[in-house]
Design a protein around this motif. Structure first.
Motif, PDB file in Angstrom:
ATOM      1  N   PRO A   7      -9.107 -23.913  -6.850  1.00 40.88           N
ATOM      2  CA  PRO A   7      -8.352 -25.065  -6.334  1.00 40.88           C
ATOM      3  C   PRO A   7      -9.046 -25.474  -5.112  1.00 40.88           C
ATOM      4  O   PRO A   7      -9.412 -24.740  -4.245  1.00 40.88           O
ATOM      5  N   ASP A  11      -5.435 -28.962  -2.323  1.00 47.56           N
ATOM      6  CA  ASP A  11      -4.509 -28.299  -3.668  1.00 47.56           C
ATOM      7  C   ASP A  11      -4.242 -26.889  -3.051  1.00 47.56           C
ATOM      8  O   ASP A  11      -2.864 -26.515  -3.388  1.00 47.56           O
ATOM      9  N   ARG A  12      -4.864 -26.174  -2.450  1.00 44.75           N
ATOM     10  CA  ARG A  12      -4.261 -24.864  -1.895  1.00 44.75           C
ATOM     11  C   ARG A  12      -3.017 -25.195  -0.791  1.00 44.75           C
ATOM     12  O   ARG A  12      -1.921 -24.515  -0.881  1.00 44.75           O
ATOM     13  N   GLU A  14      -1.398 -27.637  -0.550  1.00 45.58           N
ATOM     14  CA  GLU A  14      -0.183 -28.594  -1.013  1.00 45.58           C
ATOM     15  C   GLU A  14       0.715 -27.467  -1.914  1.00 45.58           C
ATOM     16  O   GLU A  14       1.836 -27.653  -1.886  1.00 45.58           O
ATOM     17  N   GLN A  15      -0.037 -26.714  -2.586  1.00 43.92           N
ATOM     18  CA  GLN A  15       0.830 -25.738  -3.365  1.00 43.92           C
ATOM     19  C   GLN A  15       1.556 -24.765  -2.375  1.00 43.92           C
ATOM     20  O   GLN A  15       2.595 -24.422  -2.764  1.00 43.92           O
ATOM     21  N   TYR A  16       0.912 -24.360  -1.550  1.00 46.43           N
ATOM     22  CA  TYR A  16       1.665 -23.340  -0.413  1.00 46.43           C
ATOM     23  C   TYR A  16       2.787 -24.089   0.095  1.00 46.43           C
ATOM     24  O   TYR A  16       3.810 -23.567   0.222  1.00 46.43           O
ATOM     25  N   SER A  18       4.441 -26.748  -0.834  1.00 44.37           N
ATOM     26  CA  SER A  18       5.503 -27.179  -2.201  1.00 44.37           C
ATOM     27  C   SER A  18       6.210 -25.806  -2.487  1.00 44.37           C
ATOM     28  O   SER A  18       7.528 -25.812  -2.480  1.00 44.37           O
ATOM     29  N   ALA A  19       5.605 -24.663  -2.400  1.00 43.87           N
ATOM     30  CA  ALA A  19       6.313 -23.614  -2.645  1.00 43.87           C
ATOM     31  C   ALA A  19       7.384 -23.121  -1.756  1.00 43.87           C
ATOM     32  O   ALA A  19       8.551 -22.654  -1.976  1.00 43.87           O
TER      33      ALA A  19
END
Length: 77
Positions: A7, A11-12, A14-16, A18-19
């Motif tokens: 990623p 993206d990393r 945003e994923q963090y 979002s989680a």
């Protein structure tokens, strides 16, 4: 795993975020999440601006500036 499938930094982050936001709204300072996302505070700060404009699942607001910017993150829905 090839580097092409890893990623992106954006993206990393945003994923963090979002989680974390899926568990409830929260505040963060860039320097406090560097280990979790593998980015420098400067990289995080730069990417947060992009995510403020582009992320659809979360909303990010600048909350305050005391010894570094504090960001507020919540789910967009």
């Amino acid at each position: 795993m090839s580097s092409g499938s890893a990623p992106s930094k954006r993206d990393r982050l945003e994923q963090y975020l979002s989680a974390r936001a899926s568990e409830g709204a929260f505040y963060f300072k860039s320097r406090h999440i560097t280990d979790e996302v593998g980015l420098s505070p400067k990289e995080i700060g730069s990417l947060v601006g992009t995510l403020q404009r582009e992320a659809e699942a979360i909303r990010i607001s600048q909350w305050g500036y005391t010894r570094g910017t504090t960001w507020y993150v919540e789910r967009a829905d």
